[in-house]
Design a protein around this motif. Structure first.
Motif, short mmCIF file in Angstrom:
data_model
loop_
_atom_site.label_atom_id
_atom_site.label_comp_id
_atom_site.label_asym_id
_atom_site.label_seq_id
_atom_site.Cartn_x
_atom_site.Cartn_y
_atom_site.Cartn_z
N GLY A 8 0.80 -1.21 0.00
CA GLY A 8 0.00 0.00 0.00
C GLY A 8 0.83 1.26 0.00
N LYS A 9 2.12 1.13 0.38
CA LYS A 9 3.01 2.28 0.41
C LYS A 9 4.26 2.05 -0.43
CE LYS A 9 1.59 3.81 5.03
NZ LYS A 9 2.04 4.10 6.42
N GLN A 10 4.81 0.85 -0.35
CA GLN A 10 6.01 0.56 -1.10
C GLN A 10 5.94 -0.83 -1.72
OE1 GLN A 10 9.57 0.32 1.26
NE2 GLN A 10 8.65 -0.96 2.85
N THR A 11 6.73 -1.02 -2.77
CA THR A 11 6.84 -2.31 -3.43
C THR A 11 8.24 -2.85 -3.16
OG1 THR A 11 5.39 -1.50 -5.18
CG2 THR A 11 6.59 -3.53 -5.62
N GLN A 12 8.30 -4.10 -2.78
CA GLN A 12 9.61 -4.69 -2.50
C GLN A 12 9.63 -6.15 -2.94
OE1 GLN A 12 10.51 -5.12 1.73
NE2 GLN A 12 8.35 -4.92 2.25
N VAL A 13 10.82 -6.62 -3.27
CA VAL A 13 11.03 -8.03 -3.58
C VAL A 13 11.42 -8.71 -2.27
CG1 VAL A 13 12.32 -9.70 -4.92
CG2 VAL A 13 11.73 -7.49 -5.93
N VAL A 14 10.62 -9.67 -1.85
CA VAL A 14 10.88 -10.37 -0.59
C VAL A 14 11.25 -11.82 -0.91
CG1 VAL A 14 9.31 -8.87 0.68
CG2 VAL A 14 8.46 -11.00 -0.29
N ASP A 15 11.85 -12.50 0.08
CA ASP A 15 12.28 -13.88 -0.15
C ASP A 15 11.70 -14.85 0.87
OD1 ASP A 15 13.70 -13.26 2.13
OD2 ASP A 15 15.68 -13.50 1.22
N ASP A 16 10.67 -14.40 1.60
CA ASP A 16 10.11 -15.25 2.64
C ASP A 16 8.61 -15.47 2.52
OD1 ASP A 16 9.52 -12.63 3.21
OD2 ASP A 16 10.06 -12.72 5.34
N LEU A 17 8.12 -15.46 1.28
CA LEU A 17 6.72 -15.77 1.05
C LEU A 17 6.46 -17.26 1.27
CD1 LEU A 17 5.84 -13.84 -2.25
CD2 LEU A 17 5.35 -13.14 0.10
N GLU A 18 5.25 -17.57 1.68
CA GLU A 18 4.81 -18.96 1.78
C GLU A 18 3.49 -19.09 1.03
OE1 GLU A 18 4.55 -19.90 5.91
OE2 GLU A 18 6.71 -19.88 6.22
#
Length: 349
Positions: A8-18
């Motif tokens: 909602g504020k920033q877009t980021q590439v994360v590596d801990d999705l499930e």
């Protein structure tokens, strides 16, 4: 696993999705490639209202990892292109062959993802900007394994929308004249759809002169920097005008460019509150303004058709892919798309 998350504020590439396991009627897909479309950016800038936090992406292809109970048309190891239509298959609209009108396909988004115990929304029933995604069975369409997945990814949105708008919604016929306003990923597919349909004149309009070569490669017979010169090429107007940008002024231009019995087809996504004006008298002589959702497509029918046209050399897919990016370079890919440097950028995993 990795993925692109907007909170909602920033877009980021994360590596801990499930992601949860597939349930009945669901397919778990290891995403190999996903096209970056303006619709993804429209969620970020608020043009498309969507609940957050959300895993972005909606134009992808990959390999089936697992299927839930009752799924028989695909199996682990199959290559699939993904559609965004999680239609029910049982309502009156689905029964009529109109899955884009299924109300369940436009319904409340699911939340198959989680991160740190928090559930995350799925964009467009798809979320292809993740290493794995979970879709309903009808969204996974088997494709031949000799089609590069970086190219096959683009079938699920850009091709279905652009080519589908020409063949399914407008029903462009041989010898027709076509104007395409905007030559991004959707516009190029409208252009090649018009070529495939047999249009005799295809006028591409874009204020970026660098896009002329691609427009002509996909089938444009003429290229203009604005709509001002269209009447010099088509003095009585066009049979079909496709607005692929999403600007109210260009909607008016598309209407004004029509010949008798002409059709203006609106594909560009405007802001929800945007208004367009036109002269009602301009619609006399059987002119029409047509909305078009997702190319009025039937993905389980259309995706195999487009895959076959690609293998014959008729439908261009490889040429749509301007550049590939590892998913970690999402910010660079989004900036290139925003500034018109690419027809389609493709994220890879």
């Amino acid at each position: 696993m990795r993925g692109v998350l907007f909170d909602g504020k920033q877009t980021q590439v994360v590596d801990d999705l499930e992601i949860r396991d597939p349930g009945p009627g669901e397919v778990l897909v290891a995403v190999a490639a996903a096209g970056l479309c303006h619709s993804d950016l429209s969620v970020i800038d608020g043009t498309i209202p969507f609940p957050v936090p959300v895993v972005l992406g909606h134009e992808g292809a990959g390999v089936v990892e697992a299927v839930g109970a009752g799924v028989g048309h695909v199996a682990a190891g199959d290559h699939v292109a993904l559609s965004t239509l999680a239609n029910c298959g049982a309502c009156a609209q689905c029964d009529r062959g109109r899955p884009t009108m299924c109300r369940k396909a436009i319904g409340r988004p699911g939340r198959p993802f989680s991160r740190g115990g928090q559930q995350l929304y799925q964009f467009a029933s798809n979320s292809a900007f993740a290493e794995r995604t979970l879709v309903t069975a009808v969204q996974a369409v088997k494709i031949p394994q000799d089609i590069p997945l970086t190219s096959a990814a683009l079938i699920g949105c850009g091709v279905l929308t652009g080519v589908g708008a020409v063949l399914n919604r407008a029903k462009v016929d041989r010898g027709d004249s076509v104007v395409v306003i905007g030559t991004g990923g959707i516009g190029l597919n409208v252009i090649q759809g018009a070529r495939i349909a047999g249009a005799s004149v295809i006028v591409a309009v874009d204020n970026n002169p660098a896009k002329e070569a691609a427009a002509r490669r996909f089938g444009a017979t003429h290229f203009l920097a604005s709509t001002d010169g269209v009447r010099d090429i088509l003095p009585t107007g066009a049979d079909h005008a496709f607005e692929c940008v999403g600007q109210a002024g260009l909607v008016r231009a598309a209407v004004d460019l029509l010949d008798r019995h002409g059709q203006a087809v609106l594909l560009g996504m405007t802001a929800p509150t945007a208004e367009a004006s036109f002269l009602p008298a301009a619609l006399f002589l059987d002119k029409s303004i047509l909305g078009c959702r997702y190319g009025s497509s039937r993905p389980q029918r259309d995706i195999p058709l487009y895959a076959d046209l690609y293998r014959r050399g008729t439908l261009l897919l490889d040429e749509l892919v301007t550049k590939t990016y590892p998913v970690e370079d999402f910010t660079k890919a989004a900036d290139d798309l925003h500034h018109g440097r690419v027809a389609r950028g493709v994220l890879t995993f």
